[in-house]
Design a protein around this motif. Structure first.
Motif, PDB file in Angstrom:
ATOM      1  N   ALA A 135       3.788   7.405   9.910  1.00 19.81           N
ATOM      2  CA  ALA A 135       3.104   8.264   8.944  1.00 19.81           C
ATOM      3  C   ALA A 135       1.643   8.465   9.348  1.00 19.81           C
TER       4      ALA A 135
ATOM      5  N   GLU B 207       1.667  10.907  12.065  1.00 16.25           N
ATOM      6  CA  GLU B 207       2.109  12.183  11.499  1.00 16.25           C
ATOM      7  C   GLU B 207       0.939  12.876  10.803  1.00 16.25           C
ATOM      8  N   GLN B 208       0.174  12.106  10.050  1.00 18.95           N
ATOM      9  CA  GLN B 208      -0.995  12.622   9.353  1.00 18.95           C
ATOM     10  C   GLN B 208      -1.990  13.226  10.339  1.00 18.95           C
TER      11      GLN B 208
ATOM     12  N   GLY C 173      -2.978   6.984   5.706  1.00 15.38           N
ATOM     13  CA  GLY C 173      -1.929   7.908   5.261  1.00 15.38           C
ATOM     14  C   GLY C 173      -1.141   7.388   4.073  1.00 15.38           C
TER      15      GLY C 173
ATOM     16  N   GLN D  78      -0.680   9.695   0.843  1.00 14.33           N
ATOM     17  CA  GLN D  78       0.152  10.893   0.877  1.00 14.33           C
ATOM     18  C   GLN D  78       1.579  10.556   0.488  1.00 14.33           C
ATOM     19  N   ASP D  79       2.326  11.573   0.118  1.00 13.63           N
ATOM     20  CA  ASP D  79       3.731  11.447  -0.191  1.00 13.63           C
ATOM     21  C   ASP D  79       4.509  11.812   1.066  1.00 13.63           C
ATOM     22  N   TRP D  80       5.364  10.915   1.528  1.00 13.01           N
ATOM     23  CA  TRP D  80       6.124  11.183   2.756  1.00 13.01           C
ATOM     24  C   TRP D  80       7.626  11.215   2.485  1.00 13.01           C
TER      25      TRP D  80
ATOM     26  N   VAL E 157      11.356  11.189   3.447  1.00 12.28           N
ATOM     27  CA  VAL E 157      12.102  10.765   4.645  1.00 12.28           C
ATOM     28  C   VAL E 157      13.600  10.951   4.402  1.00 12.28           C
TER      29      VAL E 157
ATOM     30  N   PHE F 184       6.477   6.406   0.579  1.00 10.80           N
ATOM     31  CA  PHE F 184       7.670   6.996   1.180  1.00 10.80           C
ATOM     32  C   PHE F 184       8.689   7.297   0.088  1.00 10.80           C
TER      33      PHE F 184
ATOM     34  N   SER G 299       9.320  15.318   7.538  1.00 15.68           N
ATOM     35  CA  SER G 299       8.813  15.199   8.913  1.00 15.68           C
ATOM     36  C   SER G 299       9.172  13.856   9.534  1.00 15.68           C
ATOM     37  N   ILE G 300       9.749  12.954   8.738  1.00 12.44           N
ATOM     38  CA  ILE G 300      10.106  11.619   9.241  1.00 12.44           C
ATOM     39  C   ILE G 300      11.581  11.343   8.987  1.00 12.44           C
TER      40      ILE G 300
END
Lengths: 249, 249
Positions: A174, A177-178, B51, B54-56, B58, B81, B119-120
């Motif tokens: 992450a 990615e950021q 990071g 942020q909201d990730w 997956v 995540f 993106s992950i």
DNA sequence: TAGATTGTTAATCGATTAACAATC
DNA sequence: TAGATTGTTAATCGATTAACAATC
């Protein structure tokens, strides 16, 4: 290929050949000048030094999804790890099989560790049970513990603990990615390498605006303001100024 | 406590305070001379840089035991995540639920990644399926992959891959365990720090005895002999001279 | 013997840390 | 103002690497 040179190995590994030779020299003189290293012999010597040539019985405590996954993990057997027993406290789980082995009750922990000379224990219990399980393992004679539970374990001197946090790697991804998203233009250097001039200036200004007393109040406002100011530089998606919603637990 | 000094933080972390201040300075000037660092503000700035704010979203592909375990892992949500979807190719698994989420079919991969801006991707498939899954993830737009399958993945430039080997930590424990067992007396220095004189001498002798032609034959014998000779120094439990039985796969 | 390559020494490079001017 | 503590410079320490004598 029967032999390999430090130059070849270093190229394959992406390191300097002098460093590789120096590292190998800590294990002993296993090369031959003018010839290189005998591959089979070198592999054996490194494996032996790393402990891969020994048989390591392990117990896995807590046979939930992760315990199951580990019991089935092929990489264990090939590296000399042998599952001596699977243990669980839940009567509904005890008696079932995982990876071809019966799940046994926690009560058998001590006798198994002693009779099979288990020195390594793997903890995959819920967080609340981890310390208690750890204590029993140590009391029974285990001196190395691999902890997958999100609990910091306390152990006496002489006992090694390693904690695996399955989300750490995800965090690293992450982070990168950021940065990918951040700035397409100049990509070479790290965020941490360049002096964050604008951010620094903004932060200083905000702290001054917030009163500069450092007594902790006004910070939430400063953060909200900070987010607003740097809006275009680094769009903090989902940021709404509420810290608690965003902080790690 | 509203503020903390670099000295206090360094003591808590077990590092040098100058190093801590220097590291923090890469993020910006978030401290106040004569006062220290505002805890809440510092935590927020570090979280943001990493990071964590942020909201990730997956996706997890391959809902076996490990996929299940990860879906249930509490540490994900608390670090930003969010599991956008669980995917599997097995019709018997598709439609079941894990961690309260439905397992969906691989066919939906592309649409989910695109619509939810994933993106992950996390790969917990069997080794044989990993590369194929990886290709589809990348094609759909995923640029970071966390790979739990024991497969080395090939990806185009711009895509990050991190591989998690669940047995690595166990190997590290075994390495230390071996050293604990090795020699109770002088414990301070590492095996790798002292010059292994006797081993070196024995190895040299053996290589000479084996012909010194380096052509690879005679090595198995040399190893067997080596094991025999060093029998008392380091009792290679379970060693029987058969290399293949003992080498990593 | 000539060529190749190790193991190790000495030089270089980078990271850590002590020290201190800046400043709250 | 006096005391405290940061951010950064300069000194130190350790790790990497170039170079080469030893030797196969």
């Amino acid at each position: 290929m029967p032999t390999v040179s430090s130059e070849e190995l270093a190229a394959a590994a992406g390191v300097n050949s002098a460093k590789l030779r120096k590292d190998f020299s800590y294990l002993g003189s296993y090369g031959t000048r003018g010839v290189g290293y005998d591959v089979e012999y070198l592999v054996y010597q490194i494996s032996r030094e790393l402990g891969l040539t020994q048989d390591w019985p392990v117990v896995i405590v807590g046979i939930g999804n992760l315990g199951h996954a580990l019991a089935n993990y092929g990489g264990f057997a090939s590296r000399g790890f042998r599952v001596a027993a699977l243990l669980d406290a839940d009567p509904n789980v005890v008696g079932s099989t995982a990876a071809g082995l019966p799940v046994r009750h926690m009560d058998e922990l001590e006798s198994i560790v002693e009779s099979q000379h288990v020195s390594i224990g793997v903890i995959t219990t819920p967080p609340g049970a981890a310390q208690q399980v750890c204590d029993r393992l140590v009391e029974a004679g285990v001196t190395s513990i691999l902890n997958f539970a999100p609990t910091v374990l306390t152990v006496p001197d002489g006992v090694d603990v390693r904690k695996v946090d399955l989300s750490i790697e995800l965090q690293i991804l992450a982070f990168h990615e950021q940065r990918k998203a951040g700035e397409e233009p100049d990509r070479t250097e790290s965020v941490l390498d360049r002096a964050p001039g604008p951010v620094r200036a903004a932060a200083a200004k905000l702290r001054r605006a917030a009163g500069g007393n450092g007594k902790g109040r006004g910070t939430a406002e400063a953060v909200a303001k900070d987010q607003a100011e740097q809006g275009k530089g680094k769009p903090a998606k989902g940021g709404d100024g509420d810290l608690s919603a965003v902080m790690p637990a």
